[in-house]
Design an enzyme around this catalytic site. Structure first.
Site, mmCIF file in Angstrom:
data_model
loop_
_atom_site.group_PDB
_atom_site.id
_atom_site.type_symbol
_atom_site.label_atom_id
_atom_site.label_comp_id
_atom_site.label_asym_id
_atom_site.label_seq_id
_atom_site.Cartn_x
_atom_site.Cartn_y
_atom_site.Cartn_z
ATOM 1 N N MET A 272 38.033 47.251 42.265
ATOM 2 C CA MET A 272 36.842 48.092 42.330
ATOM 3 C C MET A 272 36.263 48.435 40.963
ATOM 4 O O MET A 272 35.730 49.530 40.753
ATOM 5 C CB MET A 272 37.155 49.361 43.114
ATOM 6 N N ILE B 159 33.702 46.759 37.804
ATOM 7 C CA ILE B 159 32.839 45.682 37.332
ATOM 8 C C ILE B 159 33.513 45.021 36.130
ATOM 9 O O ILE B 159 33.931 45.703 35.193
ATOM 10 C CB ILE B 159 31.454 46.223 36.948
ATOM 11 N N LEU B 160 33.672 43.701 36.201
ATOM 12 C CA LEU B 160 34.323 42.955 35.128
ATOM 13 C C LEU B 160 33.290 42.606 34.056
ATOM 14 O O LEU B 160 32.222 42.066 34.346
ATOM 15 C CB LEU B 160 34.958 41.692 35.699
ATOM 16 N N ASN C 228 35.750 36.667 44.531
ATOM 17 C CA ASN C 228 35.738 38.056 44.986
ATOM 18 C C ASN C 228 35.383 38.129 46.464
ATOM 19 O O ASN C 228 34.563 37.346 46.963
ATOM 20 C CB ASN C 228 34.699 38.854 44.180
ATOM 21 N N HIS D 53 33.531 40.290 49.209
ATOM 22 C CA HIS D 53 32.519 41.341 49.303
ATOM 23 C C HIS D 53 32.090 41.502 50.751
ATOM 24 O O HIS D 53 31.740 40.510 51.405
ATOM 25 C CB HIS D 53 31.309 41.009 48.423
ATOM 26 N N ASP E 136 28.217 40.557 42.386
ATOM 27 C CA ASP E 136 28.089 40.035 43.753
ATOM 28 C C ASP E 136 26.967 39.021 43.896
ATOM 29 O O ASP E 136 26.457 38.787 44.994
ATOM 30 C CB ASP E 136 27.904 41.192 44.738
ATOM 31 N N GLU F 213 37.331 40.014 57.045
ATOM 32 C CA GLU F 213 37.711 39.900 55.622
ATOM 33 C C GLU F 213 39.032 39.150 55.471
ATOM 34 O O GLU F 213 39.183 38.276 54.609
ATOM 35 C CB GLU F 213 37.870 41.280 54.981
#
Ligand SMILES: Nc1nc2c(c(=O)[nH]1)N[C@@H](CN(C=O)c1ccc(C(=O)N[C@@H](CCC(=O)O)C(=O)O)cc1)CN2
Ligand SMILES: NCC(=O)N[C@@H]1O[C@H](COP(=O)([O-])[O-])[C@@H](O)[C@H]1O
Length: 204
Positions: free
Chosen positions: A96, A98-99, A116, A118, A158, A187
């Site tokens: 959770m 942001i990279l 990832n 999402h 995303d 998921e």
């Protein structure tokens, strides 16, 4: 071939990867209290914690410059830790944060892909709380479809190329909890499918 999984919470998607017997080399959590750490340890998978709060220390939220520098170092150190473990692929399974480019760039240079999970369709509801936002849009009659995707991770959150996309119908008579439960079920299927596809692509 091996994967390194990034988590922040419960780890139910990590559990899906474990149950599918994917070659998980290591799990890194952004939180020391993430239940996903217990799931990994029960499965005999090495774990470590990489906490942004540790880098922030006592810096107040007003210390924007110092916090920005600390966050960049957090990302750089995470890339060093990940690359030392030499995974073929990194999977964000409920990670959770942001990279930053200070993480993304060293991995790109080393040809290590990142994917990832999402809980929304491509181009819809980037960021956090996507499940709630999709459900609310459905309740307002603005949307008839939600979904789940597995996508490559790029700097733009995303917006990376989708690997797996699964649509989920939005139902007016459904509670948020009921919709959320359906999303989680999808998921757990999508993350195994997407990880297998990305591993195959990484080896060809
Ligand atoms: N550079 C990228 N980083 C990440 C991506 C990505 O596509 N590019 N995907 C995310 C996962 N994610 C959605 O799928 C996501 C997670 C968290 C956030 C976010 O805004 N985090 C905030 C903190 C939020 C909070 O704790 O309340 C932050 O990082 O400051 C956005 C998207 C993984 N990273
Ligand atoms: N933007 C990313 C995002 O919102 N991811 C969400 O984090 C959860 C992780 O659950 P888990 O820890 O049980 O796997 C998942 O349900 C997923 O929807």
């Amino acid at each position: 071939m091996s994967i390194l999984v990034l988590i922040s919470g419960s780890g139910s998607n990590l559990q899906a990867l474990i149950d599918a017997k994917l070659p998980i080399k290591h799990v890194v959590s952004s939180s020391p209290t993430a239940y996903g750490l217990e799931r990994a340890q029960k499965a005999g998978i090495p774990t470590s914690v990489h906490s942004l709060q540790t880098y922030y220390g006592d810096l107040p939220k007003t210390a924007k410059g110092e916090r920005k520098a600390a966050r960049s170092q957090f990302n750089k150190d995470l890339s060093t830790k990940v690359l030392e473990l030499k995974p073929s692929l990194v999977v964000c399974a409920g990670w959770m944060l942001i990279l930053a480019p200070s993480f993304l760039d060293p991995l790109a240079k080393a040809n290590v892909s990142i994917i990832n999970l999402h809980p929304a369709l491509p181009g819809a509801f980037p960021g956090i709380n996507a499940i709630d936002r999709a459900w609310e849009a459905g309740q307002k009659g603005e949307l008839s479809k939600g979904g789940v995707m597995i996508h490559y991770v790029i700097a733009a959150v995303d917006e990376g190329k989708p690997l797996v996309v699964k649509e989920i119908d939005l139902r007016k008579d459904e509670t948020l909890d009921e919709y959320t439960a359906r999303v989680h079920q999808i998921e757990h299927i999508a993350i195994v499918e997407g990880t297998r596809k990305a591993l195959e692509a990484a080896t060809n």
